[in-house]
Design an enzyme around this catalytic site. Structure first.
Site, mmCIF file in Angstrom:
data_model
loop_
_atom_site.group_PDB
_atom_site.id
_atom_site.type_symbol
_atom_site.label_atom_id
_atom_site.label_comp_id
_atom_site.label_asym_id
_atom_site.label_seq_id
_atom_site.Cartn_x
_atom_site.Cartn_y
_atom_site.Cartn_z
ATOM 1 N N PHE A 124 16.873 3.980 -1.438
ATOM 2 C CA PHE A 124 16.526 5.130 -0.602
ATOM 3 C C PHE A 124 17.715 6.086 -0.541
ATOM 4 O O PHE A 124 18.862 5.659 -0.399
ATOM 5 C CB PHE A 124 16.137 4.675 0.806
ATOM 6 C CG PHE A 124 15.523 5.766 1.628
ATOM 7 C CD1 PHE A 124 14.221 6.155 1.407
ATOM 8 C CD2 PHE A 124 16.259 6.421 2.597
ATOM 9 C CE1 PHE A 124 13.637 7.177 2.146
ATOM 10 C CE2 PHE A 124 15.704 7.450 3.342
ATOM 11 C CZ PHE A 124 14.391 7.826 3.117
ATOM 12 N N ASP A 195 19.060 -3.360 3.232
ATOM 13 C CA ASP A 195 18.346 -2.383 4.049
ATOM 14 C C ASP A 195 16.925 -2.905 4.264
ATOM 15 O O ASP A 195 16.156 -3.083 3.306
ATOM 16 C CB ASP A 195 18.328 -1.025 3.342
ATOM 17 C CG ASP A 195 17.740 0.089 4.198
ATOM 18 O OD1 ASP A 195 16.927 -0.210 5.094
ATOM 19 O OD2 ASP A 195 18.081 1.260 3.953
ATOM 20 N N TYR A 220 11.346 2.802 13.688
ATOM 21 C CA TYR A 220 10.179 3.659 13.911
ATOM 22 C C TYR A 220 9.051 3.448 12.917
ATOM 23 O O TYR A 220 8.031 4.125 12.993
ATOM 24 C CB TYR A 220 10.580 5.139 13.935
ATOM 25 C CG TYR A 220 11.426 5.603 12.767
ATOM 26 C CD1 TYR A 220 10.855 5.916 11.551
ATOM 27 C CD2 TYR A 220 12.801 5.747 12.915
ATOM 28 C CE1 TYR A 220 11.620 6.348 10.483
ATOM 29 C CE2 TYR A 220 13.582 6.188 11.862
ATOM 30 C CZ TYR A 220 12.997 6.488 10.646
ATOM 31 O OH TYR A 220 13.764 6.916 9.598
ATOM 32 N N LYS A 221 9.216 2.531 11.982
ATOM 33 C CA LYS A 221 8.137 2.267 11.028
ATOM 34 C C LYS A 221 7.249 1.142 11.575
ATOM 35 O O LYS A 221 6.478 1.339 12.502
ATOM 36 C CB LYS A 221 8.730 1.932 9.658
ATOM 37 C CG LYS A 221 9.459 3.102 8.995
ATOM 38 C CD LYS A 221 10.001 2.722 7.641
ATOM 39 C CE LYS A 221 10.572 3.908 6.876
ATOM 40 N NZ LYS A 221 11.751 4.525 7.507
ATOM 41 N N ARG A 369 1.454 7.243 -1.145
ATOM 42 C CA ARG A 369 1.609 5.943 -0.481
ATOM 43 C C ARG A 369 0.545 5.766 0.605
ATOM 44 O O ARG A 369 0.290 6.677 1.391
ATOM 45 C CB ARG A 369 2.989 5.827 0.177
ATOM 46 C CG ARG A 369 4.161 6.072 -0.740
ATOM 47 C CD ARG A 369 5.475 5.670 -0.088
ATOM 48 N NE ARG A 369 5.629 6.201 1.257
ATOM 49 C CZ ARG A 369 6.651 5.918 2.056
ATOM 50 N NH1 ARG A 369 7.610 5.114 1.643
ATOM 51 N NH2 ARG A 369 6.742 6.458 3.259
#
Length: 414
Positions: A124, A195, A220-221, A369
Site C-alpha cells: 500500500f 500491515d 475504520y475498515k 473491489r
C-alpha cells in the site's frame, strides 16, 4: 440458485442478527466495508454518553473517573485478542501512517548495523511513502528498497534491517504467507513489520504463533471504528525494552505528569504513545471492536469465504461476457474479505454501479473491489448485486457517464 435460495441462506446464517446492530442505508448494496465499515448503532448511544455525561459533566475528571487515560491500552488489549497477540503488546493510537513511521524507526534501532527497509512494489502506498520519508530524513542510516513481489525472498540479506509487508493485498485481497515469510526473514536476522489494515476483523491473525516482531493496522475498515478512526500497533514484548521511540511524546514518558524536561520511555507498550489520546475516536473504535469479538472471528471468516466463492461463481456465470476478469485468488483460503475484478473501463463501470446503488470501489488501473463484511453483508445482497451488474452492463449504462474521463482523485475531491 434462485433468489429464494439466497434468502434461505440468510435465514440459516448464524451471524444474521449482527446486521441489525448497524445503520443500513436504504436502496444501497454496500460492498465497501474493506474501506469504511458501516456505523454500529451502539456507537451513537455510546458517543452521546461520552459527550453529554463524561465530557459534558465530568469534564477533566473523566480522564480518571471514566478511564479515558487508558482507553488506548484497553482497546489495544481487545484488538490483541483478534490478532493473536498478548495483553500489553498492542495499543490503539495515532494513524496507520504515523504508526508505520514509529515501527520502521524501531526496527532500525533493534537491528543495529543494518540500514535497508525492504518492501514489495504492490504494498500500500502509505507504507512506501513512510519508508521514503524516513530515508529522506536520514539517508545515512535508512535505505528504502522496493522490489517485485516475486523477487522478495531472493533479496533477503544481511543489509536488510526489516521487511515492511502487508498481509492482505489491498487490490486483490490475496493473503500473504505470514508464517513462512517471517521465518525466512528471521533466518537472515531480519525483523518483520506486518500491515494488518485489511486483515484485522476480517481474517484470523496469529502474530505470536508466527513470531512476528511488529505490526500495524487501521480501525475504520473491518473494525468499524468510523472515518479516520485511530489505528493500532503491535510490538512483541521481547523487543519493547530495546526501543527508545523516535516519536517521544509526553504520553509515552514513564511519568508524563512529572513534567520533567528529559524524556524517559514508559514501560512496555505505553512508550509507543505520543500525544494525548483521541478519546472520542477511541470510544467509537471500541464499539466496532466489541462487535467483532462478540461475533467470533472464525465464524466471520467462514462466512466470508463462502460468500466470496458464491460471488465469484455468480459473476462468472452471469457477467462473464462483459469483460470482467477475476483479480482475486480463486482459492477461498488465499482470499480475504474482498473479491476483485479487472475491467478495461473499471472506473467508469464502478461509477455506474455506485449510481445504481451498488457501492464498491475502484483501484487503479482497472480493479473494481467488492468488499465482503459478513457482519452486515447478506447472501441476497450478492444475488441482487450481480443481477443489477448484468443489467447495467447489458444496457451499457457505464458508457453514459462522463466520469470515464475523470481520475479517481478528481472524483474523490470534487
Amino acid at each position: 440458485m434462485t433468489k429464494e435460495e439466497f434468502i434461505k441462506l440468510d435465514d440459516d446464517d448464524p451471524l444474521r442478527s449482527f446486521r441489525d446492530e448497524f445503520y443500513i442505508p436504504e436502496d444501497t448494496i454496500y460492498f465497501d466495508g474493506n474501506s469504511l465499515g458501516m456505523a454500529p448503532k451502539e456507537t451513537q448511544s455510546r458517543m452521546a454518553k461520552v459527550i453529554e455525561n463524561e465530557w459534558g459533566q465530568g469534564l477533566i475528571r473523566s480522564w480518571m473517573d471514566n478511564d479515558w487515560g487508558i482507553a488506548g491500552q484497553r482497546i489495544g488489549n481487545k484488538i490483541a485478542y483478534l490478532i493473536g497477540a498478548n495483553e500489553g503488546e498492542v495499543i490503539a493510537a495515532d494513524s496507520t501512517s504515523v504508526n508505520i513511521f514509529k515501527l520502521i524507526a524501531a526496527a532500525i534501532e533493534c537491528n543495529p548495523g543494518r540500514e535497508t527497509i525492504l518492501t514489495t512494489e504492490d504494498n500500500f502506498p502509505t507504507d512506501l511513502y513512510m519508508m521514503q520519508g524516513l530515508e529522506n530524513f536520514s539517508p545515512e542510516k535508512i535505505k528504502a528498497k522496493v522490489v517485485p513481489e516475486k523477487q522478495l525472498l531472493n533479496k533477503l540479506d544481511d543489509s536488510v534491517a526489516a521487511l515492511l509487508l502487508t498481509e492482505v493485498n489491498y487490490k486483490t485481497g490475496e493473503i500473504a504467507d505470514m508464517a513462512g515469510i517471517t521465518q525466512k526473514a528471521h533466518e537472515k536476522g531480519i525483523l518483520v513489520i506486518w500491515d494488518l489494515s485489511h486483515s484485522a476483523g476480517s481474517i484470523p491473525v496469529n502474530l505470536n504463533d508466527c513470531s512476528v516482531d511488529f505490526a500495524v493496522g487501521c480501525g475504520y475498515k473491518f473494525l468499524n471504528g468510523g472515518p479516520g478512526a485511530p489505528a493500532f500497533l503491535f510490538v512483541a514484548k521481547r523487543h519493547q525494552k530495546k526501543i527508545k521511540p523516535i516519536l517521544s511524546g509526553w504520553m509515552g514518558h514513564e511519568d508524563p505528569f512529572s513534567f520533567v524536561n528529559k524524556y524517559s520511555p514508559a514501560k512496555g507498550i505505553n512508550r509507543f504513545l505520543c500525544g494525548t489520546p483521541p478519546v472520542l475516536g477511541l470510544i467509537a473504535l471500541e464499539c466496532g471492536v466489541d462487535i467483532v469479538i462478540k461475533a467470533n472471528i472464525d465464524a466471520l471468516r467462514e462466512k466470508t469465504m463462502n460468500m466470496g466463492s458464491i460471488f465469484i461463481d455468480l459473476m462468472e456465470s452471469q457477467c462473464g461476457e462483459f469483460g470482467f476478469e477475476l483479480a482475486s485468488p480463486r482459492d477461498d483460503k488465499m482470499r480475504a474479505g474482498q473479491v476483485s475484478f479487472k475491467h478495461p473501463s473499471g472506473f467508469a463501470v464502478n461509477q455506474a454501479l455506485v449510481e445504481n446503488g451498488i457501492v464498491g470501489d475502484f483501484r487503479v488501473p482497472d480493479i473494481i473491489r467488492f468488499g465482503i463484511a459478513p457482519l452486515y453483508t447478506r447472501y441476497q445482497d450478492i444475488y441482487d448485486a450481480v443481477e443489477n451488474i448484468k443489467r447495467i452492463m447489458k444496457e451499457e449504462l457505464w458508457r453514459k457517464s462522463d466520469q470515464d474521463a475523470m481520475t479517481f482523485t478528481q472524483a474523490f475531491r470534487k
